[in-house]
Design a protein around this motif. Structure first.
Motif, PDB file in Angstrom:
ATOM      1  N   LEU A  31      25.847  32.120  27.920  1.00  0.00           N
ATOM      2  CA  LEU A  31      25.074  30.887  27.827  1.00  0.00           C
ATOM      3  C   LEU A  31      24.875  30.518  26.359  1.00  0.00           C
ATOM      4  O   LEU A  31      24.508  31.367  25.539  1.00  0.00           O
ATOM      5  CB  LEU A  31      23.720  31.047  28.528  1.00  0.00           C
ATOM      6  N   ASN A  32      25.103  29.271  26.034  1.00  0.00           N
ATOM      7  CA  ASN A  32      25.122  28.856  24.631  1.00  0.00           C
ATOM      8  C   ASN A  32      23.756  28.487  24.060  1.00  0.00           C
ATOM      9  O   ASN A  32      23.574  28.534  22.833  1.00  0.00           O
ATOM     10  CB  ASN A  32      26.068  27.655  24.463  1.00  0.00           C
TER      11      ASN A  32
ATOM     12  N   TYR B 295      21.150  26.566  17.804  1.00  0.00           N
ATOM     13  CA  TYR B 295      22.232  27.065  16.959  1.00  0.00           C
ATOM     14  C   TYR B 295      23.570  26.580  17.504  1.00  0.00           C
ATOM     15  O   TYR B 295      23.765  26.499  18.722  1.00  0.00           O
ATOM     16  CB  TYR B 295      22.208  28.592  16.894  1.00  0.00           C
ATOM     17  N   CYS B 296      24.463  26.255  16.621  1.00  0.00           N
ATOM     18  CA  CYS B 296      25.786  25.788  17.013  1.00  0.00           C
ATOM     19  C   CYS B 296      26.588  26.939  17.631  1.00  0.00           C
ATOM     20  O   CYS B 296      26.711  28.012  17.014  1.00  0.00           O
ATOM     21  CB  CYS B 296      26.530  25.244  15.794  1.00  0.00           C
TER      22      CYS B 296
ATOM     23  N   ILE C  31      19.188  22.448  14.869  1.00  0.00           N
ATOM     24  CA  ILE C  31      17.832  21.895  14.906  1.00  0.00           C
ATOM     25  C   ILE C  31      16.850  23.043  14.713  1.00  0.00           C
ATOM     26  O   ILE C  31      16.816  23.979  15.520  1.00  0.00           O
ATOM     27  CB  ILE C  31      17.545  21.179  16.240  1.00  0.00           C
ATOM     28  N   LYS C  32      16.072  22.977  13.652  1.00  0.00           N
ATOM     29  CA  LYS C  32      15.075  24.010  13.383  1.00  0.00           C
ATOM     30  C   LYS C  32      13.706  23.532  13.868  1.00  0.00           C
ATOM     31  O   LYS C  32      13.243  22.458  13.486  1.00  0.00           O
ATOM     32  CB  LYS C  32      15.008  24.340  11.892  1.00  0.00           C
ATOM     33  N   ARG C  33      13.082  24.337  14.731  1.00  0.00           N
ATOM     34  CA  ARG C  33      11.776  23.982  15.308  1.00  0.00           C
ATOM     35  C   ARG C  33      10.732  25.031  14.955  1.00  0.00           C
ATOM     36  O   ARG C  33      11.040  26.226  14.895  1.00  0.00           O
ATOM     37  CB  ARG C  33      11.858  23.869  16.833  1.00  0.00           C
TER      38      ARG C  33
ATOM     39  N   ILE D 283      27.625  19.376  20.588  1.00  0.00           N
ATOM     40  CA  ILE D 283      26.332  19.912  21.027  1.00  0.00           C
ATOM     41  C   ILE D 283      25.852  19.011  22.156  1.00  0.00           C
ATOM     42  O   ILE D 283      25.428  17.882  21.920  1.00  0.00           O
ATOM     43  CB  ILE D 283      25.300  19.928  19.889  1.00  0.00           C
ATOM     44  N   PRO D 284      25.936  19.469  23.405  1.00  0.00           N
ATOM     45  CA  PRO D 284      25.604  18.601  24.535  1.00  0.00           C
ATOM     46  C   PRO D 284      24.115  18.267  24.593  1.00  0.00           C
ATOM     47  O   PRO D 284      23.255  19.056  24.192  1.00  0.00           O
ATOM     48  CB  PRO D 284      26.031  19.437  25.752  1.00  0.00           C
TER      49      PRO D 284
END
Length: 378
Positions: A320-321, A337-338, A346-348, A370-371
């Protein structure tokens, strides 16, 4: 002898009359027993009529068969003279403008707000429900205000919310209100997301998805035992819902609240992640979130961070990505993460976006897709 119907029809102050509602409306009752506000009932969309003025609900897997003047399991749908009514259309008991990350939806318009609404009621009972004060009560027991679908859309635009979120309780039980609002919102360029337990039949789900922008499913566990004993429900219908969402093509994400000792075994997690990869694909985000003692489960501790990290690693091992850790602000597992170059996209931190390196729907570094839903319909 006075009949039951006659008693209810002629009662003025009796509690039974107010709760069942002979006429197609239901009221909020204040402490002195007086009606504060009347809300018009609306005929339900999914049911069939049976002999002797009975009805069978066709909205959720329970398939409640309801006698005249009775309600289904959810407590918000009532048989009146052989017709089934929803008692919560436009009857809002909770609303707020939330970050979309709070839902949580991480691959849907990051950094935007959702105008979040709820009515009373639910079609299962989770012993760890954090919103049990509204989900496990009937509508006449809860303070509510009337907000029409048109007003919901108007207020969401005024508050600069790109999306309306149907959340907090269980949106399936206020299906008609959600459907009407989502349809109008779509016409006005405002998206709609359903935050749901996934306990819904296929036909109403497919119809609803035509009006929604995204869905988040609270996936309680991967065992029938947990669903039966802890949620008063079944696993199979939820699995069918997830497969239906995949078939419709709508964007959806999955959340699993990790309850210590009840749904966090390594075998269950591995089996679940393998099932997700095989049936839903590797790009469905799954959020493993931290449990805190609440409602009927007060004897267990909060989920250890190591348990969430273990679950995330198992998901990655299963292919799972986009697995995430939730309810642990500042944890690296909150970020996206890609899958290609492994760099942060995207950093949260909590509900805040500190970095967004997306270029359209691609990684800004290696251009790996990135879906998600990254741009509003507007």
């Amino acid at each position: 002898m006075i009949t039951r119907r006659g008693f209810i029809k002629t009662s003025i102050t009796g509690t039974c009359a107010l709760c069942t509602g002979y006429l197609p409306f239901v009221s909020t009752i204040n402490a002195s027993g007086q009606s504060k506000e009347e809300f018009s009932a609306k005929e339900a969309m999914y049911y069939k009529q049976l002999p002797e003025m009975r009805v069978e609900c066709e909205l959720c897997p329970r398939g409640c068969k309801v006698a005249d003047l009775e309600r289904g399991y959810c407590g918000v749908r009532e048989n009146q003279d052989g017709k089934y009514y929803t008692l919560v259309h436009s009857r809002v008991c909770s609303l707020n403008a939330d970050p979309i990350e709070k839902k949580p939806l991480f691959h849907y318009l990051p950094g935007t707000k959702a105008y979040s609404i709820a009515t009373a009621g639910c079609n299962i009972e989770c012993k760890f429900c954090q919103n049990w004060q509204i989900s496990q009560f009937r509508p006449e027991q809860i303070e509510s205000i009337k907000i029409t679908p048109e007003e919901v859309v108007k207020f969401s635009r005024e508050r600069k919310c790109d999306t309306i979120a149907y959340t907090y309780s269980e949106p399936v039980v206020f299906y008609e209100y959600m459907y009407d609002t989502a349809r109008i919102g779509k016409q006005e360029g405002v998206g709609s997301v359903m935050i749901s337990n996934g306990y819904i039949k296929k036909e109403p789900l497919v119809k609803l998805c035509r009006e929604l922008s995204a869905v988040k499913i609270d996936f309680k566990a991967f065992t029938e035992k947990f669903y039966k004993e802890t949620c008063s429900g079944e696993l199979k219908p939820v699995l069918e819902t997830l497969i239906t969402l995949k078939e419709t093509g709508i964007w959806f994400e999955v959340v699993m609240l990790m309850v210590p000792t009840l749904n966090d075994s390594e075998k269950e997690l591995r089996d679940m992640c393998k099932w997700i990869n095989k049936n839903l694909g590797p790009d469905v985000p799954i959020h493993f979130t931290r449990f805190h003692p609440t409602y009927k489960i007060m004897n267990l501790p909060p989920t250890p961070t190591k348990t969430l990290e273990k679950a995330r690693n198992i998901a990655l091992e299963a292919g799972l990505n986009f697995p995430y850790t939730g309810n642990v602000p500042g944890h690296p597992g909150e970020s996206t993460y890609c899958p290609g170059c492994k760099k942060t996209v995207i950093k949260r931190v909590g509900y805040h976006i500190l970095q967004n390196s997306l270029n359209g729907n691609e990684c800004g570094n290696c251009k790996h897709p990135i879906p998600g839903v990254w741009q509003s319909a507007d």
